[in-house]
Design an enzyme around this catalytic site. Structure first.
Site, mmCIF file in Angstrom:
data_model
loop_
_atom_site.group_PDB
_atom_site.id
_atom_site.type_symbol
_atom_site.label_atom_id
_atom_site.label_comp_id
_atom_site.label_asym_id
_atom_site.label_seq_id
_atom_site.Cartn_x
_atom_site.Cartn_y
_atom_site.Cartn_z
ATOM 1 N N SER A 153 0.736 -1.330 0.055
ATOM 2 C CA SER A 153 -0.050 0.098 0.136
ATOM 3 C C SER A 153 0.746 1.415 0.041
ATOM 4 C CB SER A 153 -0.960 -0.139 1.141
ATOM 5 O OG SER A 153 -1.852 0.967 1.067
ATOM 6 N N ASP A 164 -1.475 1.404 -3.843
ATOM 7 C CA ASP A 164 -2.135 0.550 -4.409
ATOM 8 C C ASP A 164 -3.520 0.770 -5.053
ATOM 9 O OD1 ASP A 164 -2.941 0.706 -1.874
ATOM 10 O OD2 ASP A 164 -3.451 -1.485 -1.606
ATOM 11 N N ASP A 213 -6.053 1.728 -3.598
ATOM 12 C CA ASP A 213 -7.588 1.197 -3.121
ATOM 13 C C ASP A 213 -8.146 2.546 -2.418
ATOM 14 O OD1 ASP A 213 -5.825 1.217 -1.040
ATOM 15 O OD2 ASP A 213 -6.697 -0.507 -0.265
#
Length: 457
Positions: free
Chosen positions: A103, A249, A251
């Site tokens: 991440s 990442d 998200d």
């Protein structure tokens, strides 16, 4: 991995994922064992894997796939993708999945986010504990035979399908031409944004779209204000209608208005909730306990039922499943959608903001003003040795406060008519985290200083 006999994975396997430094905590030999243990634990006949742009990710992902195939699972490798791209693949193919990413962590880190078929989360209570135990045992005793035939490895590009799926979930037909600055932070949004925005009436001003897991421009963590300084400047410089920033990442998505001012994730949660409830009145919306009170206010005003949870995606996803919630939002800018397998996707959240702004006549700052109802402190961290004693001292200090109530859903929350604060311990560090919200900034400052005087005494 030959020097890791009887390896202890307590520092690598977290509550909700696997994350550590490469290669001293995580290497390809260990990833191969995790792949085998994942198949052993889930009983999967087929899985899907993906990875981000970190230099170590392709090798780790391939080793995991080999380990899974060695236990008899057929593996579909979708290669470079965002974490929500992996969730899409897991949901569409109805297969357990593994995403290799750390991440927003620095370049030396990597990790694995695991899910069951349909993007259902895997955490300590849903398989991760068993996976860890198998890997620890196998690292000491060797990997036993599975009794299953070798599985296959198949490459598949799902980026176009991912983009089409997201675009099918939001009505963008009324969007007027917009100029949007997108800061990908050298992360996976540099791949996903062009695919999703390609046919929209949007002029994209790209920032740091080059996939580079060494993060040469800034950390891929937009939650830290210093990492959106460039974005804010570019929005003002180009006269853009808004700015978007994604983490490594992709998200999570953060929003900046036309003035270059950050829009709180709580405000984004309220905006999306209002939009979705228009078409699904009476539905449940999940929010964690440090989101603004504006969120439950707005949910009720639009005929929905707000449900408050602890901080952390596993709690949000559990409540999404339990209640059949339409939507969920966290103040960390994770947004969860029932129509996306109840998983989190920053890109779908971005599309909802674009749809709302594109159908409005005014600027983004005017659009979101109706959802910005309270003053807030932001999260304030304090190093505390005895967390339990400190929290008890704060509770005692506020025990007789007129009209206040206390609860311990997650740390300590003290609430009154016009204010609240939450003080909760970090799961990984000797820190107490304080969030304060009130009707006005003076009250926020007074409460903040009063609580911190006890915490830091």
């Amino acid at each position: 991995m030959s020097d890791r006999t009887g390896v202890d994975l307590s520092g690598l396997v977290k509550a909700y994922d696997i994350r550590g430094t490469v290669p001293d905590q995580l290497d390809e030999d260990l990833a191969r064992l995790f792949g085998a243990a994942f198949v052993e634990t889930t009983g999967a006949e087929a899985i899907v894997t993906g990875h981000d742009m970190r230099p170590s990710s392709p090798g780790l992902a391939r080793a995991f796939a080999e380990g899974a195939a060695g236990r008899g699972a057929d593996v579909t490798e979708i290669g470079l993708c965002s974490t929500d791209g992996l969730y899409f693949a897991s949901g569409t193919l109805q297969r357990p999945g593994a995403m290799f990413t750390a991440s927003h962590n620095p370049a030396r880190y990597n990790g694995i986010k695991l899910c069951r078929a349909g993007a259902a989360p895997v955490g300590q209570d849903t398989g991760l504990r068993e996976i860890r135990a198998l890997v620890e045992r196998w690292s000491a005793d060797g990997l036993p035979g599975s009794g299953r035939a070798q599985g296959s490895l198949t490459r598949r590009d799902m980026l176009g399908d991912y983009a089409a799926h997201l675009l099918g979930l939001v009505d963008l037909s009324a969007v007027r031409p917009l100029k949007i600055v997108v800061d990908a932070g050298n992360g996976m949004a540099g791949l996903t944004t062009p695919a999703v925005f390609r046919d929209l009436p949007v002029e994209v001003v790209p920032m740091y779209f080059e996939l580079d897991g060494t993060f040469p421009n800034h950390e891929a963590n937009p939650l830290d204000p210093k990492n959106i300084v460039d974005l804010r400047h570019r929005v003002r410089e180009t006269g853009a209608d808004m700015g978007l920033a994604f983490d490594g990442d992709a998200d999570r998505c953060f929003v900046v208005d036309e003035r270059g001012e950050a829009v709180s994730p709580s405000t984004v949660t309220a905006l999306i909730a209002a939009r979705l409830l228009t078409g699904h009145p009476g539905s449940t919306v999940i929010h964690n306990l440090i989101t603004s009170r504006a969120v439950p206010d707005v949910v009720r005003e639009h005929g929905g039922t707000p449900v408050r949870t602890r901080v952390g995606h596993s709690f949000i996803k559990a409540e999404m499943a339990r209640t059949g919630a339409l939507f969920g939002g966290e103040h960390s800018a994770h947004y969860y959608f029932r129509d996306f397998w109840s998983a989190d996707t920053g890109m779908l959240a971005a599309l909802h903001v674009i749809a709302a702004l594109g159908a409005a006549t005014g600027p983004l700052s005017a659009l979101v003003a109706q959802y910005q109802r309270y003053a807030a402190s932001g999260e304030i961290n304090s190093v505390v040795g005895d967390q339990q004693r400190t929290v008890a001292a704060v509770r005692e200090a506020f025990a007789d406060r007129d009209g206040s109530t206390a609860d311990e859903l997650d740390g300590l929350t003290i609430s009154a008519t016009d204010w609240w604060f939450n003080l909760r311990p970090s799961n990984t560090e000797p820190l107490l985290r304080l969030n304060v919200e009130a009707r006005d900034a003076d009250t926020v400052a007074r409460l903040r200083d009063e609580v911190l005087a006890i915490v830091r005494a």
